[in-house]
Enzyme design. Structure first.
Site, mmCIF file in Angstrom:
data_model
loop_
_atom_site.group_PDB
_atom_site.id
_atom_site.type_symbol
_atom_site.label_atom_id
_atom_site.label_comp_id
_atom_site.label_asym_id
_atom_site.label_seq_id
_atom_site.Cartn_x
_atom_site.Cartn_y
_atom_site.Cartn_z
ATOM 1 N N HIS A 104 42.412 50.064 49.702
ATOM 2 C CA HIS A 104 41.362 49.396 48.918
ATOM 3 C C HIS A 104 41.996 48.757 47.680
ATOM 4 C CE1 HIS A 104 37.524 48.350 47.369
ATOM 5 N NE2 HIS A 104 37.106 49.516 46.917
ATOM 6 N N ASP A 160 43.816 39.934 47.252
ATOM 7 C CA ASP A 160 45.054 40.552 46.748
ATOM 8 C C ASP A 160 46.301 39.723 47.043
ATOM 9 O OD1 ASP A 160 43.589 43.526 48.050
ATOM 10 O OD2 ASP A 160 43.616 42.886 45.951
ATOM 11 N N HIS A 192 40.620 41.191 56.379
ATOM 12 C CA HIS A 192 39.534 41.856 55.616
ATOM 13 C C HIS A 192 38.515 42.411 56.608
ATOM 14 C CE1 HIS A 192 36.134 42.421 52.866
ATOM 15 N NE2 HIS A 192 37.048 42.441 51.901
HETATM 16 C C1 MLT Z 1 36.645 44.437 47.470
HETATM 17 O O1 MLT Z 1 36.618 43.453 46.705
HETATM 18 O O2 MLT Z 1 36.027 45.489 47.273
HETATM 19 C C2 MLT Z 1 37.561 44.362 48.661
HETATM 20 O O3 MLT Z 1 37.634 43.046 49.152
HETATM 21 C C3 MLT Z 1 37.233 45.357 49.757
HETATM 22 C C4 MLT Z 1 35.883 45.212 50.420
HETATM 23 O O4 MLT Z 1 35.124 44.270 50.156
HETATM 24 O O5 MLT Z 1 35.594 46.107 51.230
#
Ligand code: MLT
Length: 383
Positions: A228, A324, A269
């Site tokens: 995460h 990221d 993702h």
């Molecule tokens: C986020 O911004 O929390 C990440 O992209 C992970 C997600 O959306 O599950």
């Protein structure tokens, strides 16, 4: 089916068990939505339209569900500044923490100290106090753990991001460039739907009526995981191992990594099926603030080369960059060169969206009754 029968949203079968609740609708979210193709929007506004706004205006949007008027924004900034008082005991406690602890472990401790010294147990009050006070705690973690020097006194009247950069006092840092980057970084990382692990974890703990500081500690513990929020730290380290910004070298590196079953960090993702708009915005920002930085150039070339290679595998549902993929190269180019702190910066921003969603679930949903304590079902097995 009779007219008043509830609409079936999702059919759960045995194949869905132990899959991490992937795609299960379990609640509603008033702060943001993640469309697989368009990416995240905050209260119906694309993050692309919000990225250049005043950061405090976007904080206001997530907490009040509309953008502020000029008068509302001025009053909100003054209110946040008036809340930004951290008990000195919190900062003194940080000075005693072991340097081998990860910055996120320091943040978990800091959040609980903020709660012990300042919670009111009013979710709305504590939400705004928490997001007004965490910048000073996070800046102190940077300075104490990195050995940069004594914590720098807060000047909240400068503004949320401007004061944060002031308190960081990055040695040899370019204040203007870092402020420009962190204003956008702060907005991009605030919220990402209701089901990302950190947000879900914070809401789950808050559903037991633990205070928002303890609930945010649970959320940040979720963010700390490499699957995460800690992915941004691993991403920069991955880009560093490529060792070249030349597209042909990058392609050879990617193909070798795949052949040896090594992860390609920053791509893919769970929900998105197109390039993450938060990555799109950061690539453009990088061309503005650090176009000639070698690691940024490597990440920018990976944007095309890695996608081309990953698309060759039909089993890869999303070969595109996520938030990221490039964030660490921008932070690094702006003087924040220790990637151990990158998830802490993600947390600095994400507490905004999570605090808003906790308030919604505690005080606004179900006509103000709030959401019941989370209690899902696990089917007994092997017993
Ligand atoms: C986020 O911004 O929390 C990440 O992209 C992970 C997600 O959306 O599950």
């Amino acid at each position: 089916m009779s007219e008043d029968a509830p609409k079936v949203l999702f059919e759960i079968t045995e194949k869905h068990l132990n899959t991490g609740l992937r795609a299960f609708p379990v609640g509603t979210c008033w702060t943001s939505k993640v469309d697989p193709m368009e990416g995240v929007s905050y209260v119906g506004r694309s993050v692309k339209d919000l990225a250049k706004l005043e950061p405090e205006a976007v904080v206001f949007l997530l907490h009040n569900k509309h953008l502020p008027s000029d008068e509302e924004l001025a009053a909100f900034k003054a209110d946040l500044a008036s809340r930004a008082t951290v008990d000195p005991a919190v900062i003194n406690f940080l000075k005693g923490l072991p340097k081998q602890g990860h910055p996120m472990e320091w943040f978990l401790a800091g959040l609980n100290l903020l709660g012990m010294t300042g919670k009111t147990n009013d979710f709305q009050e504590d939400a705004l106090n928490l997001l007004a006070r965490t910048p000073e705690v996070i800046a102190a973690i940077f300075r104490i753990r990195s050995g940069w020097g004594e914590p720098i006194a807060s000047q909240p009247e400068l503004g949320l991001v401007e004061n944060f950069v002031h308190m960081l006092g990055v040695p040899g840092g370019d204040t203007e460039a870092l402020t420009k980057l962190l204003r956008t970084f702060y907005i991009l990382h605030m919220d990402h739907g209701g089901g990302n692990l950190s947000t879900f974890s914070g809401k789950a703990v808050a559903s037991g009526l633990a205070d928002i500081y303890a609930s945010m500690g649970a959320a940040m513990a979720g963010l700390y995981g490499p699957r995460h929020g800690r992915a941004n730290q691993d991403c920069l380290n991955f880009v560093k191992t490529v060792g070249s910004s030349d597209p042909a070298d990058i392609e050879r590196f990617i193909r070798d990594a795949l052949a040896n079953k090594r992860l390609i960090y920053g791509f893919g993702h769970a929900v998105l099926r197109a390039e993450d708009p938060r990555a799109t915005i950061q690539y453009a920002l990088g061309e503005e603030i650090c176009p000639n930085d070698d690691l940024f150039r490597t990440a920018a070339n990976m944007r095309t080369v890695a996608v081309k290679v990953l698309q060759e595998n039909p089993k890869i549902a999303n070969p595109y960059p996520n938030v990221d993929a490039v964030s660490g190269t921008l932070l690094n180019a702006s003087g924040l060169t220790d990637s151990d702190y990158y998830t802490l910066l993600f947390g600095w921003s994400r507490v905004v969206g999570i605090s808003a969603q906790i308030v919604d679930e505690r005080l606004n949903f179900r006509g103000g009754k709030g959401v019941a304590i989370y209690r899902c079902k696990f089917i007994a097995e092997n017993q």
